[in-house]
Design an enzyme around this catalytic site. Structure first.
Site, PDB file in Angstrom:
ATOM      1  N   TYR A   1       0.777  -1.203   0.046  1.00  6.39           N
ATOM      2  CA  TYR A   1      -0.141  -0.037   0.136  1.00  6.39           C
ATOM      3  C   TYR A   1       0.851   1.427   0.044  1.00  6.39           C
ATOM      4  O   TYR A   1       0.439   2.346  -0.475  1.00  6.39           O
ATOM      5  CB  TYR A   1      -0.951  -0.049   1.334  1.00  6.39           C
ATOM      6  CG  TYR A   1      -2.103  -1.066   1.036  1.00  6.39           C
ATOM      7  CD1 TYR A   1      -2.316  -1.884   0.022  1.00  6.39           C
ATOM      8  CD2 TYR A   1      -3.091  -1.244   2.276  1.00  6.39           C
ATOM      9  CE1 TYR A   1      -3.355  -2.572  -0.028  1.00  6.39           C
ATOM     10  CE2 TYR A   1      -3.930  -2.092   2.166  1.00  6.39           C
ATOM     11  CZ  TYR A   1      -4.199  -2.797   1.284  1.00  6.39           C
ATOM     12  OH  TYR A   1      -5.268  -3.657   1.134  1.00  6.39           O
TER      13      TYR A   1
ATOM     14  N   ASP B   1     -10.822  -7.924   7.839  1.00  6.82           N
ATOM     15  CA  ASP B   1     -12.266  -7.643   7.276  1.00  6.82           C
ATOM     16  C   ASP B   1     -13.018  -9.070   7.417  1.00  6.82           C
ATOM     17  O   ASP B   1     -14.352  -9.076   7.670  1.00  6.82           O
ATOM     18  CB  ASP B   1     -12.392  -7.089   6.110  1.00  6.82           C
ATOM     19  CG  ASP B   1     -12.135  -5.544   6.294  1.00  6.82           C
ATOM     20  OD1 ASP B   1     -12.182  -5.048   7.379  1.00  6.82           O
ATOM     21  OD2 ASP B   1     -11.936  -4.666   5.169  1.00  6.82           O
TER      22      ASP B   1
ATOM     23  N   LYS C   1       3.210 -15.552   3.211  1.00  2.79           N
ATOM     24  CA  LYS C   1       2.854 -16.221   1.737  1.00  2.79           C
ATOM     25  C   LYS C   1       4.374 -16.659   1.341  1.00  2.79           C
ATOM     26  O   LYS C   1       4.724 -16.136   0.415  1.00  2.79           O
ATOM     27  CB  LYS C   1       2.275 -15.476   0.721  1.00  2.79           C
ATOM     28  CG  LYS C   1       1.809 -16.513  -0.532  1.00  2.79           C
ATOM     29  CD  LYS C   1       0.799 -17.372  -0.137  1.00  2.79           C
ATOM     30  CE  LYS C   1       0.294 -18.321  -1.406  1.00  2.79           C
ATOM     31  NZ  LYS C   1      -0.384 -19.273  -0.861  1.00  2.79           N
TER      32      LYS C   1
ATOM     33  N   ASP D   1      -5.366  -6.439   6.040  1.00  3.62           N
ATOM     34  CA  ASP D   1      -6.768  -5.708   5.491  1.00  3.62           C
ATOM     35  C   ASP D   1      -7.720  -6.583   5.388  1.00  3.62           C
ATOM     36  O   ASP D   1      -8.765  -6.477   5.767  1.00  3.62           O
ATOM     37  CB  ASP D   1      -6.296  -4.944   4.235  1.00  3.62           C
ATOM     38  CG  ASP D   1      -7.128  -4.099   3.980  1.00  3.62           C
ATOM     39  OD1 ASP D   1      -8.220  -3.823   4.558  1.00  3.62           O
ATOM     40  OD2 ASP D   1      -7.208  -3.395   3.006  1.00  3.62           O
TER      41      ASP D   1
ATOM     42  N   ASP E   1      -3.572 -17.822   2.721  1.00  3.02           N
ATOM     43  CA  ASP E   1      -5.005 -18.527   2.213  1.00  3.02           C
ATOM     44  C   ASP E   1      -5.281 -19.643   3.252  1.00  3.02           C
ATOM     45  O   ASP E   1      -6.611 -19.806   3.372  1.00  3.02           O
ATOM     46  CB  ASP E   1      -4.753 -19.441   0.791  1.00  3.02           C
ATOM     47  CG  ASP E   1      -3.416 -20.105   0.609  1.00  3.02           C
ATOM     48  OD1 ASP E   1      -2.396 -19.989   2.051  1.00  3.02           O
ATOM     49  OD2 ASP E   1      -2.836 -20.702  -0.318  1.00  3.02           O
TER      50      ASP E   1
END
Length: 356
Positions: A141, A251, A191, A247, A223
């Protein structure tokens, strides 16, 4: 010395919910004699309407010189056509950057009174109690980016993901510190089978964890973590991860408890920290007095815990919220037949009434 709390209501329901949280904090202050001092400043669309900028210098300077910031919400349809650099959301991004808010904390707790609101089966979600620690000012980001370029005869865009060892070090140490006061387990999410940044993240995390033998560290691919949150959420204690993964996962986890209106958050800085509910500004119900104030009230509890180190006061608020919900009080977002429907003010007063 007074503890200066900067209150930034923002837009939409922001004023209603921050008013509720301040009322609860004043009752807590009366009980614990913390000596809180509140001041109010504009940001977001409200600031744009007054000053043609979403984050005025006056607001930023006040935030920098405060003990903590209590934030409502920003944004709304009214400002959809404002230039991108002047959109209300730039206020919170600017505060994150200027205050150095490097970590976002999202507690996710499912209480028995609200189990039926969760999309998961009760036997799966019962007992869920997680804190997600998300790195907030690094990663993809905040990396270099290109909106448009020609490459081998076609158009492409790109975003650069990068992390340094110091960035990983401080977020992991924070997660471990939080876990020490809980169930002493940290799940680091990455990851590493694909991404070089994740391999650096995993190496750094392993090195730091070696300094804290009382805390158990596990590594998990993002994942798999997303799946485990849906099928086995009680297996987690503290989750620590980078900006992008955090992020998404935070959520996802936010729905486990049954209502986004109940979810608080803390953004931790090196000096000043910011506390806000995770729901939006809800302009469609602004001014109607029906917004759920509990996410903001619980954010105020986090303010007491993480900025002012008033653990007993924070627990007092959290216990009052649990008791109010157990007693059947519900704002419109949670109301079903058989419960006590209340508005924003009435819910706030019910919480205050339980703080003796």
């Amino acid at each position: 010395m007074p503890k200066k709390i900067v209150v930034i209501p923002g837009d939409g329901i922001g004023k209603e919910i921050t008013d509720s949280a301040v009322a609860v904090l004043k009752k807590i202050d009366n009980k614990y004699k913390i000596d809180l001092e509140f001041s109010y400043y504009d940001a977001g669309g409200a600031a744009y309407d007054k000053f043609k900028k979403p984050l005025p210098e006056e607001t930023l300077n006040a935030a920098k010189n405060s003990a903590a910031v209590l934030f409502g919400a920003v944004g709304g349809d009214k400002w959809d056509n404002v230039a991108p650099e002047l959109r209300p959301e730039k206020a919170i991004l600017g505060l994150r950057k200027e205050l150095g808010l490097y970590a976002n904390l999202r507690p996710v707790k499912t209480i028995d009174a609200l189990i039926k609101y969760s999309p998961l089966k009760s036997d799966i979600v019962r007992g869920t109690d997680i804190v997600i620690v998300r790195e907030l000012i690094g990663g993809i980001y905040f990396g270099e980016k290109c909106e448009r370029e020609k490459y081998k005869g076609t158009e492409r865009a790109w975003d650069l993901e990068n992390y340094s060892i110091p960035e990983v070090d401080r977020i992991v140490r924070l997660a471990i510190k939080i876990a020490e006061g809980r169930r002493k387990k940290v799940t680091s999410v990455d990851k590493a089978n694909v991404l070089a940044t994740s391999r650096l993240w995993r190496r750094t995390t392993a090195k730091i964890a070696g300094e804290y033998p009382m805390v158990k560290l596990e590594n998990m691919y993002v994942d798999n973590c997303a799946m485990q949150l849906a099928i086995n959420p009680t297996a987690f204690d503290v989750i620590v991860t980078g900006n992008l993964f955090g992020d998404i996962l935070s959520d996802e986890a936010a729905v486990l408890g049954g209502s986004i209106g109940l979810m608080p958050s803390a953004s931790i800085g090196e000096h000043t920290s910011l506390f806000e509910p995770i729901h939006g500004s809800a302009p469609d119900i602004a001014g109607r007095g029906i917004a759920n104030p509990l996410g903001t009230i619980l954010s105020a509890a986090m303010l007491l815990r993480y900025s002012l180190h008033e653990e007993a006061a924070a627990c007092d608020i959290e216990a009052a919220v649990d008791e109010v919900l157990a007693a059947g009080y519900r704002t419109a977002d949670l109301f079903t037949a058989g419960f006590k429907k209340v508005n924003t003010f009435e819910m706030t007063q019910a919480v205050i009434g339980l703080i003796k």
